[in-house]
Design a protein around this motif. Structure first.
Motif, PDB file in Angstrom:
ATOM      1  N   THR A   1      -9.411   7.770   6.522  1.00 20.06           N
ATOM      2  CA  THR A   1      -7.873   7.978   6.165  1.00 20.06           C
ATOM      3  C   THR A   1      -7.478   6.991   5.208  1.00 20.06           C
ATOM      4  OG1 THR A   1      -5.506   7.857   7.116  1.00 20.06           O
ATOM      5  CG2 THR A   1      -7.225   6.389   8.004  1.00 20.06           C
ATOM      6  N   ALA A   2      -6.520   7.672   4.301  1.00 20.50           N
ATOM      7  CA  ALA A   2      -5.840   6.859   3.266  1.00 20.50           C
ATOM      8  C   ALA A   2      -4.923   5.821   3.795  1.00 20.50           C
ATOM      9  CB  ALA A   2      -5.107   7.719   2.184  1.00 20.50           C
ATOM     10  N   ASN A   3      -4.525   5.844   4.932  1.00 19.60           N
ATOM     11  CA  ASN A   3      -3.451   4.773   5.495  1.00 19.60           C
ATOM     12  C   ASN A   3      -4.073   4.392   6.822  1.00 19.60           C
ATOM     13  OD1 ASN A   3      -1.234   3.382   5.957  1.00 19.60           O
ATOM     14  ND2 ASN A   3      -0.068   4.997   6.827  1.00 19.60           N
TER      15      ASN A   3
ATOM     16  N   GLU B   1      -9.549  13.815   9.925  1.00 21.10           N
ATOM     17  CA  GLU B   1      -8.398  13.200  10.249  1.00 21.10           C
ATOM     18  C   GLU B   1      -7.364  14.326  10.946  1.00 21.10           C
ATOM     19  OE1 GLU B   1      -4.982  10.238   8.610  1.00 21.10           O
ATOM     20  OE2 GLU B   1      -6.205  11.201   7.282  1.00 21.10           O
TER      21      GLU B   1
ATOM     22  N   CYS C   1     -11.762   4.862  10.675  1.00 23.41           N
ATOM     23  CA  CYS C   1     -11.061   4.236  11.647  1.00 23.41           C
ATOM     24  C   CYS C   1     -11.420   4.958  13.082  1.00 23.41           C
ATOM     25  CB  CYS C   1      -9.560   4.719  11.533  1.00 23.41           C
ATOM     26  SG  CYS C   1      -8.853   3.633  10.259  1.00 23.41           S
TER      27      CYS C   1
ATOM     28  N   THR D   1      -3.680   1.725   8.160  1.00 25.82           N
ATOM     29  CA  THR D   1      -2.750   0.517   8.857  1.00 25.82           C
ATOM     30  C   THR D   1      -2.582   0.850  10.723  1.00 25.82           C
ATOM     31  OG1 THR D   1      -1.716   0.026   6.973  1.00 25.82           O
ATOM     32  CG2 THR D   1      -0.679  -0.695   8.959  1.00 25.82           C
TER      33      THR D   1
ATOM     34  N   GLU E   1      -6.945  -4.202  14.188  1.00 26.74           N
ATOM     35  CA  GLU E   1      -6.313  -4.639  13.006  1.00 26.74           C
ATOM     36  C   GLU E   1      -6.045  -6.056  13.048  1.00 26.74           C
ATOM     37  OE1 GLU E   1      -2.446  -3.532  10.437  1.00 26.74           O
ATOM     38  OE2 GLU E   1      -4.001  -2.007  10.283  1.00 26.74           O
TER      39      GLU E   1
ATOM     40  N   THR F   1     -11.621   2.096   5.541  1.00 24.75           N
ATOM     41  CA  THR F   1     -10.891   3.195   5.943  1.00 24.75           C
ATOM     42  C   THR F   1     -11.490   4.463   7.011  1.00 24.75           C
ATOM     43  OG1 THR F   1     -11.745   4.304   4.021  1.00 24.75           O
ATOM     44  CG2 THR F   1      -9.784   3.055   3.628  1.00 24.75           C
TER      45      THR F   1
END
Length: 452
Positions: A136-138, A222, A171, A140, A158, A169
């Motif tokens: 994933t690009a995000n 994703e 996850c 977080t 995290e 990246t």
């Protein structure tokens, strides 16, 4: 695969963030409960046995998760003590000795069979634990998959990750496959020495490695791993499902003028060269054959539209509607539990329910089959090549013969023989100058009311 496999589906969450009176996994995506989508993916991956871990709405969830091809056993999780604890609620099923144990979640309805198959292949190659991950690009908020020399060495949350690890990246999705021969011993080794006192399934990575086992990860898109926690995420998942299915249909030869405005059900079937105009909604059980045209703003559920037939615009086909080849249901019409014959025309502003309409019959605007007497439904039969004039009411049970002609504005309460002409209306009377008298009387009444 020749290996046996048990799918353990976790569906016991309280789903408080959904702000709903029913379990989260019962909420529909494409007119089907989320849990049923997951079970369908399990079936597509070749698994025939599933343990469904339930909590809230247990009976309803178990029923929604029972689909053809899958033997489902439900287990109730009475306490919420983490994912590891939830999986062990199905201890009885796991103990039966499956080669593979696959853990999935009931609120991930976009999942397909592919990630399941990939995870099972790794088990067949000798892995003890296989984690399904996504890029994933995000990243977080997600646990990071840390890989070394082709093996998964840790899942780092995290809050515990270093700055360098946070750059990863890849996850954790939460989905996992476990060597069935070792599953119970590994699961029983999970401890709860953490801030929440819960048993986390992710601890299996370290436990298996410490025991000398092989732990790997496989990748999945994703989008397939998108989970649902609230109504906004439910709407987002619906949009992803619709986009994916529209694309599949268009690639198969279906034309959609404005695909983003067409909404499909999980079982919608549309044949090659069919045309779907904008703002069409399909409920469950709709089948559209090749070359049919569904005009704008129509709603179709539980209905069959044959090749070359035309529906709408602004038409509604309800369950049991069956349109034959070349037939037409026009604008602002409704058809329910009725067979419309080949080439027959049900024109605008018409209701046809509990009926059989013969081939090449013509029903004029405003025709109504009066099928309900307040207690029971009754059938109307309209013969081949019959003509029913506009604004006619056919009071069922009634039969209109082949080639019969019903005069416009008729109320038909008795059978009409073939090729007969039937009138069911009062004879017109004309009263000269009476309109002026009625108008004057109405104006006087209006004036008197205004004064008062």
């Amino acid at each position: 695969m020749s290996r046996s496999c048990l799918a353990v589906i976790l569906a016991a969450g309280d789903s408080t963030r959904m702000k709903s009176s029913m379990s989260k996994v019962l909420h529909p995506v494409a007119s089907r409960p989320m849990i049923a989508h997951v079970m369908a993916a399990v079936a597509s991956a070749g698994m025939t046995d599933a343990a469904l871990v339930v909590g809230r709405d247990a009976e309803r969830v178990a029923k929604a998760g029972s689909i053809d091809g899958i033997s489902v056993q439900a287990f109730t999780q009475t306490e919420r003590l983490g994912t590891g604890h939830a999986v062990l609620a199905a201890r009885e099923a796991i103990a039966k000795g499956y080669d593979d144990i696959l853990v999935a979640y009931g609120d991930v309805p976009l999942i397909t069979a592919t990630p399941f198959a990939a995870a099972r292949e790794k088990l067949a190659e000798g892995a003890d634990i296989v984690v399904i991950g996504f890029h994933t690009a995000n990243p977080t908020g997600y646990g990071r998959l840390l890989v070394k020399d082709g093996e998964l060495v840790a899942i780092r949350e995290e809050k515990d990750a270093t700055d360098e690890e946070r750059k990863v990246t890849w996850c954790n999705s939460g989905l996992m496959a476990i060597n069935g021969a070792k599953a119970l011993s590994l699961l029983d080794s999970i401890g709860n020495n953490n801030a929440k006192g819960e048993y986390y399934l992710t601890d299996l990575v370290e436990i298996a490695r410490a025991a000398g086992g092989k732990v790997v990860a496989v990748d999945a898109p994703e989008e397939e791993l998108t989970g649902c926690n609230n109504r906004a995420e439910l709407a987002y998942i619906e949009s992803l499902w619709q986009k994916r299915r529209r694309h599949e249909l268009m690639i198969s030869g279906v034309s959609m003028i404005a695909p983003e405005t067409v909404f499909l059900a999980y079982d919608t079937e549309i044949g090659q060269d069919a045309l779907i105009e904008p703002n069409v909604v399909f409920g469950p059980g709709a089948k559209i054959d090749s070359g049919a045209v569904i005009h704008a703003f129509s709603h179709i559920e539980g209905a069959h539209v044959a090749a070359g037939a035309s529906v709408g615009p602004f038409a509604r086909l309800r369950p049991g509607a069956d349109l034959s080849e070349g037939s037409k249901v026009g604008n602002f019409c409704e058809v329910k539990n009725a067979k419309v014959g080949e080439g027959a025309k049900v024109n605008h502003l018409t209701y046809v329910g509990d009926a059989v309409v013969g081939a090449h019959a013509n029903l004029g605007a405003g025709t109504i089959t009066c099928n309900y007497d307040g207690v029971n439904k009754h059938e109307t039969r309209i013969g081949e090549n019959a003509f029913v004039g506009s604004n006619s009411s056919l009071v069922a049970p009634v039969s209109i013969g082949d080639g019969a002609y019903i005069a416009s504005g008729s109320v038909i309460t008795e059978d009409v023989p073939a090729n007969a002409l039937a009138f069911g209306r009062a004879r017109q009377e004309t009263k000269p100058d009476r309109a002026a008298v009625i108008r004057e009387r109405a104006l006087a009444l209006k004036k008197s009311r205004q004064k008062s």
